[in-house]
Design an enzyme around this catalytic site. Structure first.
Site, PDB file in Angstrom:
ATOM      1  N   HIS A 201       0.803  -1.236   0.000  1.00  0.00           N
ATOM      2  CA  HIS A 201       0.000   0.000   0.000  1.00  0.00           C
ATOM      3  C   HIS A 201       0.831   1.279   0.000  1.00  0.00           C
ATOM      4  O   HIS A 201       0.272   2.371  -0.108  1.00  0.00           O
ATOM      5  CB  HIS A 201      -0.959   0.025   1.191  1.00  0.00           C
ATOM      6  CG  HIS A 201      -0.280   0.324   2.501  1.00  0.00           C
ATOM      7  ND1 HIS A 201       0.351  -0.637   3.235  1.00  0.00           N
ATOM      8  CD2 HIS A 201      -0.120   1.478   3.183  1.00  0.00           C
ATOM      9  CE1 HIS A 201       0.857  -0.089   4.327  1.00  0.00           C
ATOM     10  NE2 HIS A 201       0.601   1.189   4.323  1.00  0.00           N
TER      11      HIS A 201
HETATM   12  C1  UD1 Z   1      -2.294   5.729   5.393  1.00  0.00           C
HETATM   13  C2  UD1 Z   1      -1.044   6.333   5.982  1.00  0.00           C
HETATM   14  C3  UD1 Z   1       0.071   5.301   5.969  1.00  0.00           C
HETATM   15  C4  UD1 Z   1      -0.356   4.011   6.642  1.00  0.00           C
HETATM   16  C5  UD1 Z   1      -1.661   3.518   6.016  1.00  0.00           C
HETATM   17  C6  UD1 Z   1      -2.164   2.333   6.766  1.00  0.00           C
HETATM   18  C7  UD1 Z   1      -0.739   8.747   5.599  1.00  0.00           C
HETATM   19  C8  UD1 Z   1       0.012   9.765   4.827  1.00  0.00           C
HETATM   20  N1  UD1 Z   1      -0.575   7.459   5.212  1.00  0.00           N
HETATM   21  O1  UD1 Z   1      -2.013   5.432   4.037  1.00  0.00           O
HETATM   22  O2  UD1 Z   1       1.197   5.806   6.668  1.00  0.00           O
HETATM   23  O3  UD1 Z   1       0.642   3.051   6.459  1.00  0.00           O
HETATM   24  O4  UD1 Z   1      -2.649   4.552   6.095  1.00  0.00           O
HETATM   25  O5  UD1 Z   1      -3.054   1.582   6.005  1.00  0.00           O
HETATM   26  O6  UD1 Z   1      -1.431   9.063   6.532  1.00  0.00           O
HETATM   27  N2  UD1 Z   1      -9.402   4.439   1.088  1.00  0.00           N
HETATM   28  C9  UD1 Z   1     -10.630   3.820   1.014  1.00  0.00           C
HETATM   29  N3  UD1 Z   1     -11.226   3.462   2.175  1.00  0.00           N
HETATM   30  C10 UD1 Z   1     -10.689   3.683   3.411  1.00  0.00           C
HETATM   31  C11 UD1 Z   1      -9.443   4.317   3.466  1.00  0.00           C
HETATM   32  C12 UD1 Z   1      -8.822   4.688   2.299  1.00  0.00           C
HETATM   33  O7  UD1 Z   1     -11.163   3.595  -0.065  1.00  0.00           O
HETATM   34  O8  UD1 Z   1     -11.297   3.311   4.433  1.00  0.00           O
HETATM   35  C13 UD1 Z   1      -8.720   4.800  -0.180  1.00  0.00           C
HETATM   36  C14 UD1 Z   1      -9.049   6.205  -0.674  1.00  0.00           C
HETATM   37  O9  UD1 Z   1      -9.107   6.163  -2.067  1.00  0.00           O
HETATM   38  C15 UD1 Z   1      -7.836   7.000  -0.251  1.00  0.00           C
HETATM   39  C16 UD1 Z   1      -6.718   5.975  -0.330  1.00  0.00           C
HETATM   40  O10 UD1 Z   1      -7.313   4.742   0.025  1.00  0.00           O
HETATM   41  O11 UD1 Z   1      -7.607   8.117  -1.053  1.00  0.00           O
HETATM   42  C17 UD1 Z   1      -5.536   6.270   0.562  1.00  0.00           C
HETATM   43  O12 UD1 Z   1      -5.956   6.443   1.913  1.00  0.00           O
HETATM   44  P1  UD1 Z   1      -5.106   7.366   2.903  1.00  0.00           P
HETATM   45  O13 UD1 Z   1      -5.636   7.244   4.279  1.00  0.00           O
HETATM   46  O14 UD1 Z   1      -4.969   8.733   2.348  1.00  0.00           O
HETATM   47  O15 UD1 Z   1      -3.652   6.744   2.811  1.00  0.00           O
HETATM   48  P2  UD1 Z   1      -3.180   5.241   2.992  1.00  0.00           P
HETATM   49  O16 UD1 Z   1      -2.511   4.809   1.748  1.00  0.00           O
HETATM   50  O17 UD1 Z   1      -4.287   4.417   3.530  1.00  0.00           O
HETATM   51  N1  UDP Z   2      -3.707  -5.663   8.733  1.00  0.00           N
HETATM   52  C1  UDP Z   2      -4.949  -6.283   8.821  1.00  0.00           C
HETATM   53  N2  UDP Z   2      -5.551  -6.691   7.663  1.00  0.00           N
HETATM   54  C2  UDP Z   2      -4.987  -6.532   6.432  1.00  0.00           C
HETATM   55  C3  UDP Z   2      -3.712  -5.912   6.364  1.00  0.00           C
HETATM   56  C4  UDP Z   2      -3.109  -5.473   7.533  1.00  0.00           C
HETATM   57  O1  UDP Z   2      -5.480  -6.459   9.920  1.00  0.00           O
HETATM   58  O2  UDP Z   2      -5.598  -6.922   5.432  1.00  0.00           O
HETATM   59  C5  UDP Z   2      -3.062  -5.187   9.972  1.00  0.00           C
HETATM   60  C6  UDP Z   2      -1.699  -5.778  10.221  1.00  0.00           C
HETATM   61  O3  UDP Z   2      -1.810  -7.013  10.883  1.00  0.00           O
HETATM   62  C7  UDP Z   2      -1.032  -4.692  11.046  1.00  0.00           C
HETATM   63  C8  UDP Z   2      -1.624  -3.427  10.518  1.00  0.00           C
HETATM   64  O4  UDP Z   2      -2.827  -3.794   9.843  1.00  0.00           O
HETATM   65  O5  UDP Z   2      -1.383  -4.834  12.421  1.00  0.00           O
HETATM   66  C9  UDP Z   2      -0.682  -2.773   9.556  1.00  0.00           C
HETATM   67  O6  UDP Z   2      -1.326  -1.729   8.911  1.00  0.00           O
HETATM   68  P1  UDP Z   2      -0.911  -1.225   7.470  1.00  0.00           P
HETATM   69  O7  UDP Z   2      -0.130  -2.252   6.759  1.00  0.00           O
HETATM   70  O8  UDP Z   2      -2.151  -0.729   6.836  1.00  0.00           O
HETATM   71  O9  UDP Z   2      -0.030   0.080   7.800  1.00  0.00           O
HETATM   72  P2  UDP Z   2       1.479   0.322   8.244  1.00  0.00           P
HETATM   73  O10 UDP Z   2       1.806  -0.599   9.369  1.00  0.00           O
HETATM   74  O11 UDP Z   2       2.346   0.142   7.049  1.00  0.00           O
HETATM   75  O12 UDP Z   2       1.467   1.762   8.649  1.00  0.00           O
END
Ligand code: UD1
Ligand code: UDP
Length: 351
Positions: A201
């Site tokens: 991601h």
């Molecule tokens: C965010 C965090 C990242 C973290 C990740 C965990 C920032 C800059 N990034 O990244 O550090 O590792 O969360 O997963 O804060 N979206 C949905 N549904 C949701 C959430 C997101 O459809 O419930 C989609 C939207 O299109 C959105 C995109 O995912 O624009 C990205 O979501 P966003 O929260 O901006 O960043 P992440 O890539 O999730």
């Molecule tokens: N995780 C989850 N389901 C998924 C992918 C990740 O429960 O399909 C959990 C994972 O076990 C960990 C956390 O989400 O505890 C990690 O989050 P993510 O990878 O979104 O973000 P990051 O750690 O890179 O910020």
């Protein structure tokens, strides 16, 4: 005390600490609404027993500036209304930085959990969020000595406390419950060590079509089933770039925490660009191939259980066949009582 959560890893990071705070203090829980899909948010509240948020700021998705600014403005209103003694933020998301900034400007003390991590890659949005949050926080709770050293070098040593890792603590609490409650192995007809688990991601992998195509191409020809719970950002990027998931890839929506723990524990190997998943793979004794050039969790690499390969298909394929960790797997993430250490430090804090 006021605790802030917003994105998937923050719910997992918050659960044990919330319980420890509530044993002796009042906690106001604020969900920024950065993540909002059932499988990116609600499922974690249900599984981890995290209380209903007192406030949901409902911010949703948007550009970095918009999302950060919007959370900051909405958080300010909440902070003026609640005037907490402490604001507790965690990790490195836009929610983390925005909440810390809003609190600091109102002169409310900020505690940062999972402080001091550095990738030394400023192109990552998370690196900016971490650095800025650490520098405006009053107490910095570090998971590792490396994080302590990073902050010492930045002149923040006096604010640091080495407390261990909240996600390790979450695993210790949840693994046996996951083993009782999750049927994921049977549901997906998986054999222990008979599959690989992938998550992707990071912006660097999803926004660059060449890197995303390289990863997808590699996953399709590893010769083993690859369980791939797809993050919504990645789902959108695959569609945008016209990339499909072929071969023996089991394409599915994000899974809940209990399913994820079992999938990580039983996988032959994990392939990921997630910070939390690298760490969990280590704690559960599963070798990890990291689809990045650098990591904040350097101890897992130094211990020989994590290898950094980037997004090039040949390098990924080679790692999946050739990477073998040693027998030793030293404890890296504390004594499992991180939340207690944090609550005590907050109680005894003297500026
Ligand atoms: C965010 C965090 C990242 C973290 C990740 C965990 C920032 C800059 N990034 O990244 O550090 O590792 O969360 O997963 O804060 N979206 C949905 N549904 C949701 C959430 C997101 O459809 O419930 C989609 C939207 O299109 C959105 C995109 O995912 O624009 C990205 O979501 P966003 O929260 O901006 O960043 P992440 O890539 O999730
Ligand atoms: N995780 C989850 N389901 C998924 C992918 C990740 O429960 O399909 C959990 C994972 O076990 C960990 C956390 O989400 O505890 C990690 O989050 P993510 O990878 O979104 O973000 P990051 O750690 O890179 O910020």
């Amino acid at each position: 005390m006021l605790s802030v959560v917003g994105a998937r890893p923050e719910f997992i990071q918050a659960a044990r600490l919330s319980e420890a705070i509530r044993a002796r203090h009042q906690e106001v829980l604020v969900h920024t609404g950065q993540h909002y899909d059932y499988e990116m948010s609600e499922v974690f509240f249900q599984q981890l027993g995290l209380p209903r948020p007192d406030y949901n700021l409902g911010v949703g998705s948007g550009s970095h500036g918009w999302q950060t600014g919007e959370i900051m403005a909405r958080m300010e209103t909440t902070l003026v209304e609640t005037r907490p003694e402490w604001v507790i933020v965690r990790g490195d998301t836009n929610s983390t930085l925005a909440a810390a900034l809003a609190a600091a400007k109102l002169h409310i003390p900020v505690a940062h959990v999972e402080a001091g991590l550095r990738s030394f890659n400023k192109a990552m949005p998370e690196e900016t969020n971490r650095i800025a949050t650490d520098h405006i926080s009053d107490l910095l709770f570090c998971p590792t000595q490396t994080a302590m050293n990073n902050l010492e070098r930045e002149g923040l040593g006096e604010k640091t406390r080495l407390v261990g890792d909240v996600m390790y603590e979450a695993i210790l609490h949840s693994l046996s419950i996951a083993q009782e409650q999750s049927d994921v192995m049977a549901r997906l007809s998986l054999e222990p060590k008979g599959y690989l688990l992938a998550t992707v991601h990071r912006a660097e992998n999803t926004e660059d079509p060449a890197r995303l195509a390289g990863i997808v191409q590699a996953l399709a020809c590893l010769g083993e089933p690859v369980v791939f719970p797809v993050h919504p950002r990645t789902r959108a990027a695959l569609k945008q770039h016209g990339l499909g998931l072929d071969g023996r890839v089991l394409d599915m929506p994000p899974v809940g925490y209990f399913d994820m723990l079992l999938l990580e524990q039983n996988a032959r190997m994990v392939l990921t660009d997630s910070g939390g998943v690298q760490k969990e793979a280590y704690c559960l004794g599963t070798p990890c191939v990291t689809l990045r050039e650098e990591t904040e969790w350097v101890e897992t690499v130094q211990a020989g259980w994590n290898t950094l390969v980037g997004a090039e298909p040949q390098a990924i394929r080679r790692a999946v066949t050739e990477f073998h960790p040693p027998d030793a797997r030293p404890a890296l993430y504390g004594d499992g009582h991180t939340s207690q250490h944090i609550v005590r430090a907050l109680e005894t804090y003297a500026p």
